[in-house]
Design a protein around this motif. Sequence first.
Motif: not given
Ligand code: DMJ
Length: 673
Positions: A303, A308, A571-573, A633, A637, A663
Motif C-alpha cells: 500500500f 507514494r 499529517r495532511p487530511e 507526506f 501532501e 497521497e
Molecule cells: C498518507 O500516507 C496517506 O494520506 C494515507 O492515506 C494516510 N496516511 C498518510 C497521511 O496521513
Amino acid sequence: MYSAVPAAAGSPRRDFISVTLGPEEVVGVGGYNNSKAWRRRSCWRKWKQLSRLQRSVILFLFVFLAVCGVISYTSMWEPWKSITNKSLDDQRTEQEIPRLKLANPAVLPAPQKAEANHGDYPELSLQKPPKLPHVRRGPSNLQIKAPRRDTRLKTRHDTMRAVEELVEVDKVEKTEKSIISWRGAVIEPDQSTEPPSSKITEPEKPSSVEAEDQKEPVPINERQLAVIEAFRHAWKGYKDFAWGHDELKPLSKSYSEWFGLGLTLIDALDTMWILGLKEEFEEARKWVANDLVFDKNVDVNLFESTIRILGGLLSTYHLSGDSLFLEKAKDIGNRLMPAFKTPSKIPYSDVNIGRGTAHPPRWTSDSTVAEVTSIQLEFRELSRLTGDEKFQKAVDEVMKHVHILSGKNDGLVPMFINTNSGQFTHLGVYTLGARADSYYEYLLKQWIQGGKKENELLEDYMRAIDGVKKHLLQRSEPKKLTFVGELAHGHFSAKMDHLVCFLPGTLALGTHNGLAADHMKLAETLIETCYQMYAQAETGLSPEIVHFNLHAQKGHKDVEIKPADRHNLLRPETVESLFYMYRFTGDKKYQDWGWEILQNFNRYTRVPTGGYTSINNVQNPSNPEPRDKMESFFLGETLKYMFLLFSDDIDLINLDKYIFNTEAHPLPIWVPA
Ligand code: DMJ
C-alpha cells in the motif's frame, strides 16, 4: 557403349527429328500445282507423314497459342468495357480516382503501398479515420490536439494539402517535443528520454490530458509564496542531510530508511512541479534517472509503496510528460504484482521487490482492509497507460470480492481481511480512521476516475456514508461539533483519528460530482470539527487522535486529548479537506483556517537548519517535543494541499480532470466532466 541401331560408317550421329519429303514436294520438280484440293491433300499427306511425337508437339503449340489468345483478349476487354460503361465509371470515381492521384511516386507511395502504410501516412487511408502520431512527451496539459481533417481525400489538391499538413504537424510536434512550458517559463527536456510506450491504450485516454486551455498563468499570491518558502526550507534539510534516503531526521541531521527508495524525493516530485520549483525538480529528476533502482532485495509495504512511489511517479509523468517517470512506474508496478499471488487474491501486505516474493506480516495472515482497497487508482491507471490489463484486473478483483463480502455493517467494513480465506476478520469494529479510512475514499474516487460508470463502487460508497450517518455520527459538547466516532461490538466510542479528516473533502467531492447535497452539508459540519481539533490544542496543531466530550462539563472543551495521542505527524487530511471545501464553495474562511495551520507548523515544527519535524506534544507550546522526523507526506501532501488551498486558479489541478490519490498525487480522470 552400345547402340541399338549402329550409325552408318562415316556419318555423324544426329540428335534431331528428320522429316523426309517426297519428290513432289521438291519445288520445281513435276511443275507447280497450287489447286485447293491439291493443297489440302498435300497438307494432309504431310501431316500423315509426321511421326506421332511431331504431331503431338505441333498440337500442343497450337493449343498453347489458343489459350494465350483467349487470356489477352479478356484483359484487353475489361478496360475497354470500363471506358465505354460510363455509369459504372461515375460510381467509382469518388473512391478510385483519388487513389490513382495518390500514386504520384515523387511524393507518395503507390496506392497499394499507401494502404499498407497507414501509420506513416495516416491521411492516405481511405477507410480508417486518420490517426496522427500523438505527442506524449510534453506535459499533459500542453499536448497539442491534432487538427481535424476529413478521412477522405477527394481531389489532388486535397491530397497535396494533406501532405503539407502532415509536414506542418510534424514540425509542430518536433517543436513541442523540445519545449516544455513550466507554468510560464520554458525549459528544454532531456532529449534522451523516449516517448511513452506505443502500447498506451487509446480508448481510455482522457481528453483532459490532451487539450487544456493554455491560458495565462494566475499570479502566485503571498500565502502561496509562504508555502513555497516552507517547501524550500523542508527541501533544504532533506537535500543537506538525507538526499536519496526515505525520510529526513532534521534534528540529528541525518535520515531514516524505510524501503531505501528515496521516498521523500519521489513523494515530493509533483509538488515541486505544481509549485513551479524548476531547479529542485530537475535535480530530483536526475536522481530518479541515475540512482533510483528497484532491483533491490528489500521488503516494501504494498500500500505505502503504491500510493507514494507508484502514485508519485504516475502523476509526475502526467504533469511533466517525461516518460522517465512512466518507465519507473512500470518497473515498480511489475515488481509489486507478486503481492496478489495469494489463495484468495487479496494481496499480502509486503513484497520483496528484488526477489519477487510476497508475504503477510510475521504475526498474521491478515491484510488491512484500507490497504488492499486503496491501491486501485494507481494500478488501474498503470494499466491504462501501458495497455497491460493485468494491473487493473488484480485490483478490480479485490474490489469485486469486497463488494459481495459479508461482515459489513450498513456498508461499514471491518479493519482486517484474511489473505487465505478472503473473509473479513476481527468483525464488529468499525471506524473511518486508521485501517479503514481510504477504503471509503477510493470507492468514490475510482467511480470518478472511471467516468462514473462502475455502479457497484457508487453503491458501496453511498451505503457506507449512510452507515456513517446511522452509526458513527455524534455531536460534542459544548460546541455541538459533529464528529465521526467508532463502533466496537455495538458500543459507540467518541474517538476520532485525525486521519478521518479526509472525509469532509471526499464528501464535498461526491456532491460536486452529482451526489446528494446533504453530503455537502455533512462535509461543512465535519470540516469545522477538524479545524477545531487544531484550534482547541494549545499549539494550534491537531493531535493524532481526539476524544470528544458528549456531555457538557464545566471548564472542558469539546476535544479531549489523551497523553498517548498528543503527537502530530505533520499529517495532511484537514488541509486536504480545506482545499476541497474552498474549491467548491469559495468561502475564504477555509483559506484562513489553512493559513493558521501553516503558521503553527512554522511556529512549532520548523527546524532552523532545514526541514520540519513531527512533534510529541501539541499541548505544550513551550516544548512540543520534536520527534526528529519529517514524514514524506509533509512534502507530498500537506504542503501541496496548502498551496492549492491558497490558489484561486481552479485550473491548477482542475478537479473535473484530475483525481487525487490518497497521497495527494493527481491522476487523470478517464472521462473528464
Ligand atoms: C498518507 O500516507 C496517506 O494520506 C494515507 O492515506 C494516510 N496516511 C498518510 C497521511 O496521513
